[in-house]
Design an enzyme around this catalytic site. Structure first.
Site, PDB file in Angstrom:
ATOM      1  N   TYR A  71     -38.609 100.788 -49.719  1.00 17.75           N
ATOM      2  CA  TYR A  71     -39.677 102.006 -48.757  1.00 17.75           C
ATOM      3  C   TYR A  71     -40.971 101.873 -49.956  1.00 17.75           C
ATOM      4  CZ  TYR A  71     -40.470 106.872 -48.252  1.00 17.75           C
ATOM      5  OH  TYR A  71     -41.284 108.285 -48.605  1.00 17.75           O
ATOM      6  N   TYR A 107     -29.945 111.755 -48.360  1.00 18.73           N
ATOM      7  CA  TYR A 107     -30.482 111.054 -49.188  1.00 18.73           C
ATOM      8  C   TYR A 107     -30.638 112.549 -49.772  1.00 18.73           C
ATOM      9  CZ  TYR A 107     -33.416 109.039 -52.932  1.00 18.73           C
ATOM     10  OH  TYR A 107     -33.533 108.627 -53.581  1.00 18.73           O
ATOM     11  N   HIS A 108     -31.752 112.999 -49.647  1.00 22.03           N
ATOM     12  CA  HIS A 108     -33.036 114.251 -49.871  1.00 22.03           C
ATOM     13  C   HIS A 108     -31.705 114.880 -50.452  1.00 22.03           C
ATOM     14  CE1 HIS A 108     -34.574 112.163 -46.694  1.00 22.03           C
ATOM     15  NE2 HIS A 108     -35.798 112.099 -47.311  1.00 22.03           N
ATOM     16  N   LYS A 137     -45.491 125.813 -57.269  1.00 24.49           N
ATOM     17  CA  LYS A 137     -45.620 124.609 -56.116  1.00 24.49           C
ATOM     18  C   LYS A 137     -47.063 124.137 -55.384  1.00 24.49           C
ATOM     19  CE  LYS A 137     -43.169 121.805 -55.555  1.00 24.49           C
ATOM     20  NZ  LYS A 137     -42.459 120.625 -55.845  1.00 24.49           N
TER      21      LYS A 137
HETATM   22  C1  2CP Z   1     -25.895  93.150 -38.603  1.00 26.31           C
HETATM   23  N1  2CP Z   1     -25.827  92.665 -37.015  1.00 26.31           N
HETATM   24  C2  2CP Z   1     -24.602  91.889 -36.994  1.00 26.31           C
HETATM   25  C3  2CP Z   1     -24.390  92.118 -38.553  1.00 26.31           C
HETATM   26  N2  2CP Z   1     -24.475  92.339 -39.533  1.00 26.31           N
HETATM   27  N3  2CP Z   1     -24.484  90.985 -35.906  1.00 26.31           N
HETATM   28  C4  2CP Z   1     -23.760  90.266 -36.569  1.00 26.31           C
HETATM   29  N4  2CP Z   1     -22.958  90.342 -37.591  1.00 26.31           N
HETATM   30  C5  2CP Z   1     -22.871  91.320 -38.746  1.00 26.31           C
HETATM   31  N5  2CP Z   1     -21.892  90.761 -39.675  1.00 26.31           N
HETATM   32  C6  2CP Z   1     -27.045  92.643 -36.445  1.00 26.31           C
HETATM   33  C7  2CP Z   1     -26.624  93.903 -35.425  1.00 26.31           C
HETATM   34  O1  2CP Z   1     -26.033  94.713 -34.598  1.00 26.31           O
HETATM   35  C8  2CP Z   1     -27.975  94.366 -35.465  1.00 26.31           C
HETATM   36  O2  2CP Z   1     -28.913  93.607 -34.095  1.00 26.31           O
HETATM   37  C9  2CP Z   1     -28.900  93.516 -35.971  1.00 26.31           C
HETATM   38  O3  2CP Z   1     -27.980  92.642 -36.945  1.00 26.31           O
HETATM   39  C10 2CP Z   1     -29.916  94.205 -37.472  1.00 26.31           C
HETATM   40  O4  2CP Z   1     -28.892  94.549 -38.667  1.00 26.31           O
HETATM   41  P1  2CP Z   1     -28.783  96.828 -38.620  1.00 26.31           P
HETATM   42  O5  2CP Z   1     -26.885  96.992 -38.918  1.00 26.31           O
HETATM   43  O6  2CP Z   1     -29.036  96.993 -37.135  1.00 26.31           O
HETATM   44  O7  2CP Z   1     -29.220  96.603 -39.542  1.00 26.31           O
HETATM   45  P2  2CP Z   1     -31.164  97.379 -39.919  1.00 26.31           P
HETATM   46  O8  2CP Z   1     -32.156  96.701 -38.372  1.00 26.31           O
HETATM   47  O9  2CP Z   1     -31.720  97.039 -41.450  1.00 26.31           O
HETATM   48  O10 2CP Z   1     -30.692  98.868 -39.306  1.00 26.31           O
HETATM   49  C11 2CP Z   1     -29.998  99.080 -40.607  1.00 26.31           C
HETATM   50  C12 2CP Z   1     -30.272 100.209 -39.944  1.00 26.31           C
HETATM   51  C13 2CP Z   1     -31.569 101.584 -39.885  1.00 26.31           C
HETATM   52  C14 2CP Z   1     -29.393 101.531 -41.118  1.00 26.31           C
HETATM   53  C15 2CP Z   1     -29.265 101.432 -38.542  1.00 26.31           C
HETATM   54  O11 2CP Z   1     -31.386 102.608 -38.883  1.00 26.31           O
HETATM   55  C16 2CP Z   1     -32.221 100.982 -41.044  1.00 26.31           C
HETATM   56  O12 2CP Z   1     -32.677 100.500 -40.668  1.00 26.31           O
HETATM   57  N6  2CP Z   1     -32.834 102.374 -42.019  1.00 26.31           N
HETATM   58  C17 2CP Z   1     -33.589 101.925 -42.643  1.00 26.31           C
HETATM   59  C18 2CP Z   1     -34.159 103.378 -42.825  1.00 26.31           C
HETATM   60  C19 2CP Z   1     -35.247 103.247 -43.850  1.00 26.31           C
HETATM   61  O13 2CP Z   1     -36.150 102.830 -44.642  1.00 26.31           O
HETATM   62  N7  2CP Z   1     -35.532 105.052 -44.469  1.00 26.31           N
HETATM   63  C20 2CP Z   1     -36.466 104.814 -45.258  1.00 26.31           C
HETATM   64  C21 2CP Z   1     -36.155 106.289 -46.387  1.00 26.31           C
HETATM   65  P3  2CP Z   1     -29.105  95.171 -32.594  1.00 26.31           P
HETATM   66  O14 2CP Z   1     -29.975  96.200 -33.152  1.00 26.31           O
HETATM   67  O15 2CP Z   1     -29.550  94.250 -31.925  1.00 26.31           O
HETATM   68  O16 2CP Z   1     -27.527  96.010 -32.157  1.00 26.31           O
HETATM   69  S1  2CP Z   1     -37.294 106.165 -47.737  1.00 26.31           S
HETATM   70  C22 2CP Z   1     -36.851 107.612 -47.863  1.00 26.31           C
HETATM   71  C23 2CP Z   1     -37.812 108.219 -48.877  1.00 26.31           C
HETATM   72  C24 2CP Z   1     -37.002 108.878 -50.448  1.00 26.31           C
HETATM   73  C25 2CP Z   1     -37.662 109.325 -48.217  1.00 26.31           C
HETATM   74  O17 2CP Z   1     -36.846 110.264 -47.260  1.00 26.31           O
HETATM   75  O18 2CP Z   1     -38.710 110.707 -48.665  1.00 26.31           O
END
Ligand code: 2CP
Length: 706
Positions: free
Chosen positions: A72, A226-227, A582
């Site tokens: 992030y 998380y929060h 704040k």
């Molecule tokens: C994954 N895939 C696989 C496998 N693993 N295929 C075969 N075998 C495996 N073992 C496939 C999945 O089906 C998917 O394809 C693709 O690979 C990507 O995998 P994923 O598991 O969907 O990973 P991703 O693309 O990284 O997505 C992860 C999440 C997504 C969790 C679903 O929502 C995400 O990235 N979230 C991130 C949130 C974030 O960064 N938040 C920041 C907060 P398909 O898609 O085709 O099915 S910042 C916080 C601050 C603190 C704040 O909030 O204030």
């Protein structure tokens, strides 16, 4: 004869001479000193990739594909953040995660007078599609998955992203990523909302509807525990409230006429991972099981609808300002928990994140923590390697059971929107936070380098600083250019259509905003078009009472401070008054609420200012209430602008006698600057609340013993 658990207890009892080895966790779960097959006899979690997915959503898990390293980040201008992203991607990061500045979060353009201290701090400033185009310059949006942490101004930000991709030649159906879009937890803990709960829930549903129809690869929401975790929630609270939030969103989308299996496969989750290693692993496993059951209960048929996929972030509040290299170790342990819990995507915090934005140096260590775990340790070679561990399985089962009780309570209240409106979850989390702070202050919960093994002298570490004034000027210049270059009539017509859609509950708000973004409407204008009908939501913190007093019963230092407060009260003829302020657009209020709650328990009269005040508003409130001291809480780097601003205003008002102290995320190197500006006490992370109160008494002229 095979030894039993009772035999073990007998033997261990002798070894420790009867000492009680059981551990009562903050969740109220009793942890035995040993686990055996007897504890896990009925607990078969099945297989990874099979319902109820306790062991992971995918069968092959990391043996097939490791989790996404998704750090992030975002600060200053779009140009600087873009350069930072590209350096990180070249060095092994796999996905992007955008941090926006607080002005953007709260729907204000950079030229708005309320956000003078916030622009470009704690995230990147985004005012128009032009900024978004620059942010992703030379980053192909058809292949890169991008997460955007946005909840308040979620409509303009997602619209800008869609239009920036269009201008890159990438159509919506190719966009892979996630938008946080989780407003319920904003009302509970994070406070980065704009509109009241009801219209905010319509926005969530409209985004789910739009993305499920047009952006099949995009996760419409990141339902975030998380929060809550960061605000001090126990694992049970984080689990139950987050799953309940997810259920509420799903129900709303179904009420809006969507088929559950059309949108549920793109609901995603987000957990905070702290230092209670096995508890965090069990929490992630319990969450998958619970979500599976909730979705089945709602009638989902598609297995993907019942499969919880999650991002995790190591805990920010576990990071300490003192002896900060220990934070690398904390983050490594937490990252291991996230991985052994089966996360899909992970952010590891930088060692200096308790005090500043990550530098290139600290960001590299944070990223490499994941690369080393992924590529050197062998933990990716087996799917759910802890499956079948007596302890992990029974802890998972205990968490499921406890979270279900809380879920039933939410259900009885009529669902999460009602439960949030009752204020109950916020109060429960604040109670847990205050209890945790008291336990740290009393040394019962050990934090190495903070309340035990403290260094005689802290070393300086280099931190990144943002020239907030320069960022704001450059944003204002670009805003001017965009406004000059656009077709004003077309832009106005699109904004009017959006305003009508908001007022008359017609059309899809995201679709209408995409049209406005195509005509270069700004983030502030798009937000305002909806604010015209919805208004802006305001809350005043109501800190809990009594937790500190109970935790400190018969503590001599605490009693000394309470006596000191009484002495000042006798002298003044009233209790000493502290205003907890704040200022700026930062909504993190755990620290402010803990201070308010502890000081009130110690006998101070505490006035909690509303969130998002300007220095002028804080001054007015302080004068009206005739306070003796103001505690300014700052977590988002606005301290160098807002706190000196307040002190100047108090002086102008003829009240330089009102003491101003500061607390929160403030780098040591800024301490002299703040002291020169007139700040009389600075309390970073790891400060002891009782000692902080003792200092305030000294400032008020009381002869407080050290
Ligand atoms: C994954 N895939 C696989 C496998 N693993 N295929 C075969 N075998 C495996 N073992 C496939 C999945 O089906 C998917 O394809 C693709 O690979 C990507 O995998 P994923 O598991 O969907 O990973 P991703 O693309 O990284 O997505 C992860 C999440 C997504 C969790 C679903 O929502 C995400 O990235 N979230 C991130 C949130 C974030 O960064 N938040 C920041 C907060 P398909 O898609 O085709 O099915 S910042 C916080 C601050 C603190 C704040 O909030 O204030």
């Amino acid at each position: 004869m095979v030894a039993k658990k009772s035999d073990w207890h007998e033997k261990a009892d002798k070894e420790v001479r009867g000492k009680d080895l059981a551990w009562e966790t903050p969740e109220g779960i009793t942890i035995d000193p040993v686990y055996t097959a007897e504890d896990a006899a009925d607990l078969d979690p099945g297989l990874p990739g099979f319902a109820p997915y306790t062991r992971g959503p995918y069968a092959s898990m990391y043996t097939g594909r490791p989790w996404t390293i998704r750090q992030y980040a975002g600060f200053s201008t779009a140009e600087e953040s873009n350069a930072f992203y590209r350096r990180n991607l070249a060095a092994g990061q796999k996905g992007l995660s955008v941090a926006f500045d607080l002005a953007t979060h709260r729907g204000y353009d950079s030229d708005h007078p309320r956000v003078v201290g916030d622009v470009g701090k704690a995230g990147v400033a985004i005012d128009t599609v032009r900024d978004m185009e620059i942010l992703f310059d030379q980053i192909p949006l058809d292949t890169m998955s991008v997460s955007m942490t946005m909840n308040g101004a979620v409509i303009p930000v997602l619209a800008f992203y869609i239009v920036a991709a269009e201008r890159q030649g990438v159509s919506q159906d190719k966009l892979a990523g996630t938008i946080q879009n989780d407003i319920l937890k904003e009302f509970m803990v994070r406070n980065t909302y704009i509109y009241p709960p009801e219209p905010s829930m319509r926005i969530v549903s409209d985004i789910i509807a739009y993305t499920s129809a047009n952006m099949p690869k995009f996760n419409s929401i990141s339902i975030s525990g998380y929060h809550m975790h960061e605000a001090g929630a126990t694992a049970v609270q984080e689990l139950a409230f987050t799953i309940a939030d997810g259920k509420e969103y799903a129900c709303r989308a179904m009420e809006a006429g969507l088929d559950i299996d059309a949108f549920a496969p793109r609901l995603s989750f987000f957990w905070g991972i702290g230092m209670n290693f096995f508890m965090e692993i069990a929490k992630m496993r319990a969450a998958r099981h619970l979500w599976h059951d909730v979705m089945e209960g709602l009638g989902a048929q598609n297995p993907k609808s019942k499969m919880l996929r999650t991002h995790c972030q190591t805990s920010g509040v576990s990071l300490q300002e003192q002896d900060p290299y220990n934070n690398v170790i904390r983050t490594t342990v937490e990252a291991m928990a996230a991985v052994l819990g089966g996360t899909q995507s992970l952010h590891t915090n930088a060692l200096d994140e308790a005090i500043a934005l990550p530098s290139d140096f600290s960001a590299r260590i944070a990223r490499n923590t994941q690369l080393v775990i992924q590529e050197e340790t062998g933990v990716t070679k087996v799917a759910d390697p802890l499956g079948g561990s007596y302890y992990v399985e029974s802890l998972t089962s205990a968490l499921i059971e406890e979270a279900r009780k809380l879920l039933d309570e939410v259900e009885a209240a009529g669902g999460m929107t009602q439960y949030v409106a009752s204020g109950k979850p916020k109060a429960q989390i604040e109670m847990a936070a205050a209890a945790k702070q008291a336990s740290v202050d009393k040394g019962e919960t050990v934090i190495v380098g903070v309340n035990k093994y403290r260094l005689p002298e802290e070393a300086d570490i280099d931190t990144l600083d943002i020239d907030n004034h320069a960022v704001r000027q450059s944003q204002i210049a670009r805003l001017g250019k965009v406004r000059e270059g656009r077709d004003e009539c077309a832009c106005k017509a699109a904004l009017d259509a959006l305003a009508r859609g908001a007022a008359q509950k017609e059309g899809n708000l995201l679709a209408l905003a995409v049209e406005a973004a195509r005509h270069d409407a700004t983030l502030g204008e798009i937000s305002q078009a909806m604010e015209d009908s919805y208004g802006r939501y305001d809350t005043v913190p109501k800190p809990v009472r009594g937790v500190f007093a109970a935790a400190y019963e018969e503590d001599s230092r605490y009693d000394q401070v309470v006596e000191g407060v009484r002495a000042v009260e006798r002298r003044l003829g009233r209790a000493p008054k502290l205003m907890v302020a704040k200022m700026g657009q930062d909504g993190h209020d755990r620290g402010a609420n803990v201070i308010a709650s502890a000081f009130a328990d110690m006998g101070f009269e505490v006035i909690s200012g509303p969130l998002f005040q300007t220095p002028e508003e804080t001054r007015d409130m302080a004068l009206e209430n005739n306070v003796d001291a103001i505690g300014a809480s700052s977590l988002a780097a606005g301290h160098k602008t807002l706190i000196p601003g307040l002190i100047g205003l108090l002086r102008e008002a003829g009240r330089p006698d009102i003491k101003v102290i500061a607390g929160g995320v403030i780098p040591q190197k800024d301490y002299d600057f703040l002291r020169d500006a007139g700040v009389q006490g600075i309390y970073g992370p790891g400060s002891n609340v009782v000692e902080c109160a003792a200092d305030v008494l000294r400032l008020l002229g009381h002869n407080m013993p050290p």
